[in-house]
Design a protein around this motif. Structure first.
Motif, PDB file in Angstrom:
ATOM      1  N   ILE B  60      -0.811  -0.688  -5.944  1.00  0.00           N
ATOM      2  CA  ILE B  60      -1.754   0.406  -6.155  1.00  0.00           C
ATOM      3  C   ILE B  60      -3.092   0.100  -5.506  1.00  0.00           C
ATOM      4  O   ILE B  60      -3.681   0.938  -4.826  1.00  0.00           O
ATOM      5  CB  ILE B  60      -1.884   0.681  -7.664  1.00  0.00           C
ATOM      6  N   VAL B  63      -2.892   0.410  -1.608  1.00  0.00           N
ATOM      7  CA  VAL B  63      -2.890   1.799  -1.139  1.00  0.00           C
ATOM      8  C   VAL B  63      -4.262   2.433  -1.339  1.00  0.00           C
ATOM      9  O   VAL B  63      -4.761   3.153  -0.462  1.00  0.00           O
ATOM     10  CB  VAL B  63      -1.785   2.590  -1.862  1.00  0.00           C
ATOM     11  N   LEU B  64      -4.900   2.120  -2.480  1.00  0.00           N
ATOM     12  CA  LEU B  64      -6.232   2.680  -2.725  1.00  0.00           C
ATOM     13  C   LEU B  64      -7.226   2.216  -1.668  1.00  0.00           C
ATOM     14  O   LEU B  64      -8.009   3.004  -1.142  1.00  0.00           O
ATOM     15  CB  LEU B  64      -6.733   2.247  -4.103  1.00  0.00           C
ATOM     16  N   LEU B  66      -6.534   1.257   1.356  1.00  0.00           N
ATOM     17  CA  LEU B  66      -6.222   1.852   2.656  1.00  0.00           C
ATOM     18  C   LEU B  66      -6.737   3.289   2.726  1.00  0.00           C
ATOM     19  O   LEU B  66      -7.277   3.714   3.755  1.00  0.00           O
ATOM     20  CB  LEU B  66      -4.714   1.816   2.904  1.00  0.00           C
ATOM     21  N   VAL B  67      -6.595   4.036   1.619  1.00  0.00           N
ATOM     22  CA  VAL B  67      -7.122   5.401   1.602  1.00  0.00           C
ATOM     23  C   VAL B  67      -8.638   5.381   1.751  1.00  0.00           C
ATOM     24  O   VAL B  67      -9.224   6.176   2.493  1.00  0.00           O
ATOM     25  CB  VAL B  67      -6.697   6.105   0.302  1.00  0.00           C
ATOM     26  N   ALA B  68      -9.282   4.419   1.059  1.00  0.00           N
ATOM     27  CA  ALA B  68     -10.739   4.319   1.152  1.00  0.00           C
ATOM     28  C   ALA B  68     -11.172   3.989   2.575  1.00  0.00           C
ATOM     29  O   ALA B  68     -12.166   4.519   3.068  1.00  0.00           O
ATOM     30  CB  ALA B  68     -11.248   3.264   0.184  1.00  0.00           C
TER      31      ALA B  68
END
Lengths: 129, 181
Positions: B60, B63-64, B66-68
């Protein structure tokens, strides 16, 4: 993440049932083996998060998830109260087992919806893009 | 014994994650760090914590991050010289103002990405997606930027203050179709 990859979408589609099965196993078997509501709920939430990697669309309904989380929270508070006050003083082995499993299940679903809400709020509504 | 090996691996991974220049790589190293630390928890007899660390730390959070990072602004600079000199290390050593500009952009919380291009400036202006395009001739430095980009003013002030001796011309062009500046 903007350009979708065929390999990733196929493989995650294949993996979804296994991740779901593993998550529910961790939740429902949490009283006997390592794991429990929190860990299983996080596994269940990772299904939604990998789904975002495959197709980042906004069709997920955050409002429904929020309502579900609130209802689950009320259930988590009410069920131990009910268990303590409404039943007799000396509990049988079977009743304790049911209590543990139901509580783990409720906590798992609540953690899953909570993680999903946090992630999708961050991905869609915070900051730039 | 096994624990010691994995503990040393943890320290090494943490140092690598700190010392990488690209943020994306640091995120990947942090994911591996979490996975190894969850294995260490397992060796110390805490399977509950190990499961939680493996899921949250390496799935989690990665992925967080990478989105940021995707939301984080990347500032791409195209750099071309007039003579056809493809020796990149030579260009790097002879453009100290470029390093200063990079440091300035990092201070402004951007992530500069400098692309040394052998193509002529016209093709870059026509085709590439750039935030700044720099054309370095023998005497002059031509900098092309998008007129609507609010960072251009800060860059102009900075260059005027620190590199007033160089012949720097800053040109604001209209936003083209391909230009995402």
């Amino acid at each position: 993440m903007t350009d979708r990859s065929e390999i990733i979408s196929q493989m995650t589609g294949l993996l979804y049932p296994f991740i779901l099965l593993f998550g529910f196993y961790i939740i429902l078997n949490g009283h006997a083996s390592p794991g429990g509501g929190f860990q299983g709920g996080a596994v269940l939430a990772s299904v939604f998060i990998t789904r975002y990697l495959v197709e980042p669309d906004r069709c997920i309904q955050l409002k429904t998830l929020k309502t579900a989380e609130k209802i689950l929270f009320v259930c988590i508070i009410l069920y131990p109260a009910f268990f303590l006050f409404a039943t007799t003083a000396n509990h049988s082995e079977l009743m304790n087992l049911t209590y543990l499993i139901v509580m783990n299940f409720l906590i798992g679903l609540k953690v899953c919806s909570g993680f999903t809400i946090i992630f999708f709020r961050f991905a869609f509504y915070e900051g730039g893009i | 014994m096994t624990e010691n090996i994995f503990l040393i691996t943890l320290v090494v991974l943490a140092l690598i994650a700190l010392n990488t220049k690209k943020l994306r790589r640091a995120v990947v190293y942090l994911g591996i760090f979490s996975l190894v630390s969850s294995f260490v928890y397992l060796l110390y007899g805490a399977p509950d914590v190990a499961i939680a660390e493996a899921i949250i730390g390496s799935t989690i959070t990665t992925v967080l991050y990478l989105v940021a990072l995707r939301k984080y602004q990347v500032f791409s600079i195209f750099y071309s010289k007039s003579e056809n000199d493809h020796n990149i290390s030579y260009i790097k050593n002879n453009a100290p103002f470029l390093n200063n500009l990079e440091a300035f952009l990092i201070k402004c919380e951007m992530e500069p990405q400098i692309i040394y291009s052998g193509e002529s400036i016209e093709t870059i202006l026509d085709q590439k997606k750039f935030d700044l395009a720099i054309h370095h001739t023998d005497q002059d430095i031509w900098i092309y930027g998008c007129a609507e980009d609010y960072q251009i003013d800060a860059v102009e002030n900075y260059l005027h203050d620190n590199h007033g001796d160089l012949n720097i011309h800053l040109i604001r062009c209209e936003e083209g179709d391909d230009n995402e500046a």
